[in-house]
Design a protein around this motif. Structure first.
Motif, PDB file in Angstrom:
ATOM      1  N   ASP A  47       0.817  -1.211   0.000  1.00  0.00           N
ATOM      2  CA  ASP A  47       0.000   0.000   0.000  1.00  0.00           C
ATOM      3  C   ASP A  47       0.853   1.264   0.000  1.00  0.00           C
ATOM      4  O   ASP A  47       0.403   2.329  -0.441  1.00  0.00           O
ATOM      5  CB  ASP A  47      -0.920   0.021   1.224  1.00  0.00           C
ATOM      6  N   GLN A  48       2.077   1.144   0.494  1.00  0.00           N
ATOM      7  CA  GLN A  48       2.965   2.308   0.582  1.00  0.00           C
ATOM      8  C   GLN A  48       3.786   2.505  -0.696  1.00  0.00           C
ATOM      9  O   GLN A  48       4.578   3.448  -0.780  1.00  0.00           O
ATOM     10  CB  GLN A  48       3.925   2.135   1.777  1.00  0.00           C
ATOM     11  N   GLU A  49       3.613   1.602  -1.675  1.00  0.00           N
ATOM     12  CA  GLU A  49       4.503   1.588  -2.842  1.00  0.00           C
ATOM     13  C   GLU A  49       3.875   2.141  -4.114  1.00  0.00           C
ATOM     14  O   GLU A  49       4.529   2.211  -5.155  1.00  0.00           O
ATOM     15  CB  GLU A  49       4.988   0.157  -3.095  1.00  0.00           C
ATOM     16  N   GLY A  50       2.600   2.471  -4.075  1.00  0.00           N
ATOM     17  CA  GLY A  50       1.974   3.072  -5.245  1.00  0.00           C
ATOM     18  C   GLY A  50       1.800   2.134  -6.424  1.00  0.00           C
ATOM     19  O   GLY A  50       1.878   2.570  -7.584  1.00  0.00           O
ATOM     20  N   ILE A  51       1.555   0.847  -6.154  1.00  0.00           N
ATOM     21  CA  ILE A  51       1.314  -0.079  -7.266  1.00  0.00           C
ATOM     22  C   ILE A  51      -0.119   0.095  -7.777  1.00  0.00           C
ATOM     23  O   ILE A  51      -1.004   0.571  -7.064  1.00  0.00           O
ATOM     24  CB  ILE A  51       1.578  -1.544  -6.887  1.00  0.00           C
ATOM     25  N   TYR A  52      -0.336  -0.308  -9.043  1.00  0.00           N
ATOM     26  CA  TYR A  52      -1.623  -0.038  -9.680  1.00  0.00           C
ATOM     27  C   TYR A  52      -2.698  -1.008  -9.215  1.00  0.00           C
ATOM     28  O   TYR A  52      -3.847  -0.614  -8.991  1.00  0.00           O
ATOM     29  CB  TYR A  52      -1.473  -0.088 -11.203  1.00  0.00           C
ATOM     30  N   TRP A  53      -2.364  -2.304  -9.174  1.00  0.00           N
ATOM     31  CA  TRP A  53      -3.285  -3.274  -8.585  1.00  0.00           C
ATOM     32  C   TRP A  53      -2.511  -4.454  -8.022  1.00  0.00           C
ATOM     33  O   TRP A  53      -1.353  -4.679  -8.370  1.00  0.00           O
ATOM     34  CB  TRP A  53      -4.372  -3.724  -9.564  1.00  0.00           C
ATOM     35  N   LEU A  54      -3.177  -5.199  -7.146  1.00  0.00           N
ATOM     36  CA  LEU A  54      -2.637  -6.398  -6.515  1.00  0.00           C
ATOM     37  C   LEU A  54      -3.459  -7.577  -7.020  1.00  0.00           C
ATOM     38  O   LEU A  54      -4.642  -7.693  -6.721  1.00  0.00           O
ATOM     39  CB  LEU A  54      -2.729  -6.266  -4.992  1.00  0.00           C
ATOM     40  N   GLU A  55      -2.818  -8.435  -7.822  1.00  0.00           N
ATOM     41  CA  GLU A  55      -3.549  -9.485  -8.541  1.00  0.00           C
ATOM     42  C   GLU A  55      -3.390 -10.852  -7.886  1.00  0.00           C
ATOM     43  O   GLU A  55      -2.278 -11.278  -7.566  1.00  0.00           O
ATOM     44  CB  GLU A  55      -3.035  -9.534  -9.980  1.00  0.00           C
ATOM     45  N   GLU A  56      -4.523 -11.507  -7.675  1.00  0.00           N
ATOM     46  CA  GLU A  56      -4.595 -12.873  -7.149  1.00  0.00           C
ATOM     47  C   GLU A  56      -3.571 -13.156  -6.044  1.00  0.00           C
ATOM     48  O   GLU A  56      -2.758 -14.076  -6.161  1.00  0.00           O
ATOM     49  CB  GLU A  56      -4.452 -13.890  -8.280  1.00  0.00           C
ATOM     50  N   PRO A  57      -3.621 -12.412  -4.942  1.00  0.00           N
ATOM     51  CA  PRO A  57      -2.675 -12.705  -3.863  1.00  0.00           C
ATOM     52  C   PRO A  57      -2.967 -14.029  -3.154  1.00  0.00           C
ATOM     53  O   PRO A  57      -2.053 -14.692  -2.663  1.00  0.00           O
ATOM     54  CB  PRO A  57      -2.847 -11.517  -2.911  1.00  0.00           C
ATOM     55  N   ILE A  58      -4.249 -14.426  -3.108  1.00  0.00           N
ATOM     56  CA  ILE A  58      -4.642 -15.667  -2.445  1.00  0.00           C
ATOM     57  C   ILE A  58      -5.433 -16.528  -3.431  1.00  0.00           C
ATOM     58  O   ILE A  58      -5.591 -16.164  -4.596  1.00  0.00           O
ATOM     59  CB  ILE A  58      -5.473 -15.389  -1.178  1.00  0.00           C
ATOM     60  N   ARG A  59      -5.943 -17.661  -2.964  1.00  0.00           N
ATOM     61  CA  ARG A  59      -6.734 -18.536  -3.845  1.00  0.00           C
ATOM     62  C   ARG A  59      -7.804 -17.730  -4.567  1.00  0.00           C
ATOM     63  O   ARG A  59      -8.529 -16.946  -3.963  1.00  0.00           O
ATOM     64  CB  ARG A  59      -7.405 -19.642  -3.028  1.00  0.00           C
ATOM     65  N   HIS A  60      -7.899 -17.953  -5.856  1.00  0.00           N
ATOM     66  CA  HIS A  60      -8.821 -17.157  -6.667  1.00  0.00           C
ATOM     67  C   HIS A  60     -10.265 -17.341  -6.247  1.00  0.00           C
ATOM     68  O   HIS A  60     -11.089 -16.423  -6.398  1.00  0.00           O
ATOM     69  CB  HIS A  60      -8.656 -17.515  -8.146  1.00  0.00           C
ATOM     70  N   ASP A  61     -10.619 -18.541  -5.732  1.00  0.00           N
ATOM     71  CA  ASP A  61     -12.007 -18.819  -5.382  1.00  0.00           C
ATOM     72  C   ASP A  61     -12.310 -18.612  -3.910  1.00  0.00           C
ATOM     73  O   ASP A  61     -13.399 -18.954  -3.439  1.00  0.00           O
ATOM     74  CB  ASP A  61     -12.387 -20.236  -5.804  1.00  0.00           C
ATOM     75  N   ASP A  62     -11.366 -18.043  -3.157  1.00  0.00           N
ATOM     76  CA  ASP A  62     -11.628 -17.667  -1.769  1.00  0.00           C
ATOM     77  C   ASP A  62     -12.234 -16.265  -1.795  1.00  0.00           C
ATOM     78  O   ASP A  62     -11.561 -15.271  -1.520  1.00  0.00           O
ATOM     79  CB  ASP A  62     -10.335 -17.695  -0.944  1.00  0.00           C
ATOM     80  N   TYR A  63     -13.511 -16.203  -2.124  1.00  0.00           N
ATOM     81  CA  TYR A  63     -14.142 -14.903  -2.299  1.00  0.00           C
ATOM     82  C   TYR A  63     -14.268 -14.151  -0.980  1.00  0.00           C
ATOM     83  O   TYR A  63     -14.149 -12.921  -0.947  1.00  0.00           O
ATOM     84  CB  TYR A  63     -15.506 -15.063  -2.970  1.00  0.00           C
ATOM     85  N   ALA A  64     -14.489 -14.867   0.122  1.00  0.00           N
ATOM     86  CA  ALA A  64     -14.559 -14.206   1.421  1.00  0.00           C
ATOM     87  C   ALA A  64     -13.206 -13.594   1.770  1.00  0.00           C
ATOM     88  O   ALA A  64     -13.123 -12.454   2.249  1.00  0.00           O
ATOM     89  CB  ALA A  64     -14.991 -15.199   2.500  1.00  0.00           C
ATOM     90  N   GLY A  65     -12.125 -14.356   1.522  1.00  0.00           N
ATOM     91  CA  GLY A  65     -10.787 -13.840   1.793  1.00  0.00           C
ATOM     92  C   GLY A  65     -10.455 -12.642   0.920  1.00  0.00           C
ATOM     93  O   GLY A  65      -9.901 -11.637   1.394  1.00  0.00           O
TER      94      GLY A  65
END
Length: 345
Positions: free
Chosen positions: A198-216
């Motif tokens: 969050d401190q680095e100014g990236i554009y988006w964070l893609e699939e950090p966890i399981r793609h189907d863990d919608y709650a997470g």
């Protein structure tokens, strides 16, 4: 592949492409290709395509109707995995043939006009030493790209940050950097690394966890400032609907061979418009450019050059934009000599 792609899931140096030609009785041939991940999957997908061809032979070229007919045929085995990939590949070729028969670019057939689509270069930037990844990032800015995607998922947060800092220092602050973890993290790890990013100014964070863990993923959307991008693993638009209802993403990026070809993409684009969420593409840049042209909430085209070597006319990139071609169809035509050169069997 021009650049090796090292991700948290392994290193990829070759792109196994299954080429599909759909011949109609009127003499029009539609084209598409599938990325099969590894060569051993190709014969299995080709076998499913044989059954697809048997079921649709002699039918009118109406892609949405044919998708429904094939979904019924494969209902017991399930429209998942290689079955869905085969159906999607057929669907893309069917829409191509329909556009060629009409004499229109695919974008026009589905209600838009060919236009310039903002693109980011996703050809490389795998897991490498900071100096190497910075060198590659600089090369990826050719043709005017103003955005690149960096793969993360090193053993430690410090290593993730070292790679990111090396890239940003080399290419400058005006270039957008998307980062992709390829589902490598637990929720706790994603929160820790996400707060640092969050401190680095990236554009988006893609699939950090399981793609189907919608709650997470919904937790990450709430807790992090950086937008969360998912969607390449949505299995048809029904999965996307569940994810959006759960608040699991800030952005979405469907994949043609998973979302259900052109037919599935159009359904997904309608969902994205309803939810007012920006929609990018995953892989298949040649066809995805046409589809994004007609997507109400179009965002970014993911560009990679994996098919360029076997195409007679590769997708053109000018000043960081994909140029949707004006010729009839989806723009895919094979370079016959190159196809023979790279043929697996």
């Amino acid at each position: 592949m021009t650049y090796a792609l090292g991700t948290s899931r392994g290193v990829i140096t070759k792109a196994p492409l299954l080429l599909i030609d759909l011949e109609t009785e009127e003499g029009v041939t539609g084209h598409s290709y599938l990325w099969c991940y590894f060569p051993a999957a190709m014969p299995a997908i080709a076998k499913i395509l044989e059954e697809v061809a048997r079921v649709v032979e002699g039918e009118p070229l109406a892609p949405a109707d044919l998708w429904s007919k094939l979904a019924e045929r494969f209902a017991l085995i399930g429209v998942q995995g290689i079955v869905r990939m085969a159906m999607a590949g057929f669907d893309v070729a069917a829409w191509d043939a329909l556009a060629i028969a009409a004499g229109w670019p695919l974008a026009t057939l589905i209600g838009s006009s060919p236009k310039r689509i903002p693109a980011y270069n996703s050809c490389g930037l795998g897991l490498m030493a900071p100096g190497e990844v910075a060198d590659e990032a600089e090369k990826l800015l050719a043709r005017g790209f103003r955005a690149v995607k960096l793969r993360l998922g090193y053993p430690t947060l410090a290593e993730d940050l070292a790679a990111l800092h090396a890239v940003k220092k080399r290419i400058g602050s005006e270039i957008a950097v998307m980062v992709d973890y390829n589902q490598a993290l637990s929720l706790a790890q994603a929160l820790e690394r996400g707060r640092a990013l969050d401190q680095e100014g990236i554009y988006w964070l893609e699939e950090p966890i399981r793609h189907d863990d919608y709650a997470g993923n919904a937790t990450l959307v709430r807790e992090l400032e950086t937008p969360i991008q998912i969607g390449e693993n949505f299995s048809e638009s029904s999965a996307m609907a569940v994810a959006l209802a759960a608040g699991a993403a800030d952005y979405v990026m469907p994949d043609l061979e998973r979302i259900g070809g052109v037919t599935g993409w159009l359904r997904a684009a309608a969902l994205a418009a309803t939810h007012r969420i920006e929609m990018s593409s995953h892989l298949f840049p040649e066809v995805s450019a046409h589809l994004l042209a007609a997507t109400p909430t179009a965002h970014f085209l993911e560009y990679m050059d994996w098919a360029d070597r076997i195409l007679a006319e590769p997708l053109e990139i000018v000043d960081g934009f994909a140029i949707v071609p004006q010729r009839p169809g989806n723009g895919l035509t094979w370079d016959a000599k190159a196809v023979e050169k790279y043929r697996i069997g």
